[in-house]
Design an enzyme around this catalytic site. Structure first.
Site, mmCIF file in Angstrom:
data_model
loop_
_atom_site.group_PDB
_atom_site.id
_atom_site.type_symbol
_atom_site.label_atom_id
_atom_site.label_comp_id
_atom_site.label_asym_id
_atom_site.label_seq_id
_atom_site.Cartn_x
_atom_site.Cartn_y
_atom_site.Cartn_z
ATOM 1 N N THR A 149 0.826 -1.202 0.000
ATOM 2 C CA THR A 149 0.000 0.000 0.000
ATOM 3 C C THR A 149 0.864 1.258 0.000
ATOM 4 O O THR A 149 0.653 2.181 -0.797
ATOM 5 C CB THR A 149 -0.931 0.006 1.235
ATOM 6 O OG1 THR A 149 -1.780 -1.149 1.151
ATOM 7 C CG2 THR A 149 -1.779 1.265 1.296
ATOM 8 N N THR A 206 13.006 4.949 10.805
ATOM 9 C CA THR A 206 13.968 3.887 11.118
ATOM 10 C C THR A 206 13.604 2.604 10.386
ATOM 11 O O THR A 206 12.441 2.199 10.376
ATOM 12 C CB THR A 206 13.984 3.641 12.645
ATOM 13 O OG1 THR A 206 14.325 4.866 13.279
ATOM 14 C CG2 THR A 206 14.986 2.565 13.025
ATOM 15 N N CYS A 249 -9.904 -6.827 1.415
ATOM 16 C CA CYS A 249 -10.182 -5.557 2.079
ATOM 17 C C CYS A 249 -11.669 -5.226 2.017
ATOM 18 O O CYS A 249 -12.151 -4.394 2.752
ATOM 19 C CB CYS A 249 -9.397 -4.429 1.413
ATOM 20 S SG CYS A 249 -7.766 -4.917 0.896
HETATM 21 C C1 LIG Z 1 -2.169 -7.008 -0.898
HETATM 22 C C2 LIG Z 1 -2.076 -6.075 -2.039
HETATM 23 C C3 LIG Z 1 -1.687 -4.736 -1.872
HETATM 24 C C4 LIG Z 1 -1.448 -4.150 -0.510
HETATM 25 O O1 LIG Z 1 -0.252 -4.615 0.029
HETATM 26 P P1 LIG Z 1 -0.022 -4.510 1.637
HETATM 27 O O2 LIG Z 1 1.392 -4.979 1.809
HETATM 28 O O3 LIG Z 1 -1.023 -5.456 2.239
HETATM 29 O O4 LIG Z 1 -0.234 -3.103 2.013
HETATM 30 C C5 LIG Z 1 -1.568 -3.934 -2.978
HETATM 31 N N1 LIG Z 1 -1.799 -4.419 -4.207
HETATM 32 C C6 LIG Z 1 -2.163 -5.696 -4.423
HETATM 33 C C7 LIG Z 1 -2.386 -6.175 -5.818
HETATM 34 C C8 LIG Z 1 -2.310 -6.566 -3.354
HETATM 35 O O5 LIG Z 1 -2.692 -7.828 -3.569
#
Ligand SMILES: *Cc1c(COP(=O)(O)O)cnc(C)c1O
Length: 389
Positions: A75, A243, A331
């Site tokens: 994300t 960090t 989500c």
């Molecule tokens: C899971 C996912 C994210 C988000 O990644 P996180 O590490 O959970 O924040 C973004 N893009 C795709 C395609 C994902 O499957």
């Protein structure tokens, strides 16, 4: 993966940490706890580990170590890529056009929407076909000299479709416009060679390839500038202050190394599971339809829609019966709105509400798949009966 009698078939939502990865992380949670920015020995121990992880990841991506930015996950990488590149492009070359696919993860779409709503960018969506695939010719048609950034997901999390990134990349490169790809789902299964893919920005999140949650990477081509989203200390060339999460960065590098090394050998058995699953479900369950591309898709990914099914109720019934699956993006669980991705591929909304995603992983067994296939048709029937009452 099976605990409490529940078979895990949701590896696209998250993967368990590989025990080998956990072993590599452990010293950095215990004795090697120093801050990599500190001058002293403790700091140097931690810094060496971060730089070794950077080298490992850079060699897998076929890029320079200085092109790797550590983040808190997929994300954040998506946010930094879009927001960071868009704001710089506007300042440096008056570019205010954003060109993204309509089947991006929310980490990309919501960021692009915010740039449009609050920062005055002109957001345009690329067309996709019925499988959610972007046609490189459409990128050629829609790209402008004032395009700040193009973003196309490498492999779709909801429907598994893999986009022709190298061709899309070649077009963007020709026009001198930066291309970002969200490769979070691709990392465990596809090549991440950014030079062959002609990519300028690429996002990864470790928990989708048997690494820890809360850590990720943004690859940034050296010719490109980004405006940092998080300001503070000078870490990561001042592009991402804070960090370093040393243990998790070490774990992510180990996990990516294992995932990429196992990829070729694992892919045939994933495909066999997938093709068996898809054949069986389409035959045994009436009113079922595959979503996403039939062949250009992730090897571990099957996704469907079922007529006259409430996808969330189906997930709950499957959970009670001992199967952990997902409907589209994790989500969105609990949200009765049809998914943006399924709407973008032209799925009628009543069908889109009856979606199911089954994703396998390296600890999935034939027995688990067979048990799932054995139980699913009756569970679907029961779910339909409950809907019609
Ligand atoms: C899971 C996912 C994210 C988000 O990644 P996180 O590490 O959970 O924040 C973004 N893009 C795709 C395609 C994902 O499957």
């Amino acid at each position: 993966m099976e605990q409490n009698g529940k078979i895990y078939l949701d590896y696209s939502a998250s993967t368990p940490i590989d025990p080998l990865v956990l072993e590599k992380m452990r010293p950095f949670l215990e004795t090697r706890f120093g801050n990599p920015s500190s001058i002293h020995w403790y700091g140097q121990q931690a810094e060496a580990a971060v730089e070794e992880a950077r080298d490992t990841i850079a060699s897998i991506l076929n890029c320079a170590p200085s092109e790797i930015i550590f983040t808190s996950g997929g994300t954040e990488s998506d946010n930094l890529a879009l927001r960071g590149a868009a704001l710089i492009a506007r300042k440096n070359r008056s570019a205010d056009h954003l060109l993204i696919s309509p089947v991006e993860h929310h980490a990309v779409t919501r960021t692009a929407q915010q740039l449009a709503d609050w920062f005055g960018f002109d957001l345009e969506y690329l067309p996709v076909d019925q499988f959610g695939m972007v046609d490189p010719d459409d990128v050629r048609r829609k790209i402008r000299p004032t395009t700040a950034i193009v973003s196309v997901i490498y492999a779709n999390n909801e429907i598994g479709t893999v986009n022709p990134m190298a061709q899309i990349g070649a077009i963007c490169q020709d026009q001198g416009i930066p291309l970002h790809t969200d490769a979070v789902q691709a990392a465990a299964h596809l090549s991440l060679d950014v030079r062959k893919l002609n990519i300028d920005l690429l996002s990864l999140g470790a928990h989708k390839f048997y690494g820890p949650k809360g850590v990720g990477v943004l690859f940034k081509h050296q010719h490109l500038n980004l405006l940092p989203v998080q300001t503070g200390g000078g870490q990561e060339q001042s592009l991402r202050a804070g960090t370093h999460n040393v243990a998790y960065i070490v774990g992510m590098a180990a996990a990516l190394e294992i995932a990429q090394a196992e990829q070729i050998s694992a892919s045939a058995s994933y495909r066999a599971f997938r093709d068996h699953m898809e054949g069986s479900i389409l035959e045994e369950v009436s009113g079922s339809q595959l979503t996403g591309h039939p062949t250009h898709r992730l090897p571990n990914h099957s996704s469907f829609v079922f007529e006259k099914i409430n996808g969330n109720k189906l997930l709950m019934m499957l959970d009670l019966a001992g199967f952990a699956c997902s409907s589209g993006s994790a989500c969105k669980t609990g949200n009765p709105e049809p998914s943006d991705v399924l709407m973008a591929i032209g799925m009628p909304s009543d069908l889109a509400l009856g979606s199911l995603r089954i994703t396998t992983g390296k600890w999935t067994t034939t027995r688990q798949i067979d048990r799932f296939l054995d139980k699913l048709p009756a569970i679907i029937n029961r779910c339909r009966e409950l809907e019609s009452q």
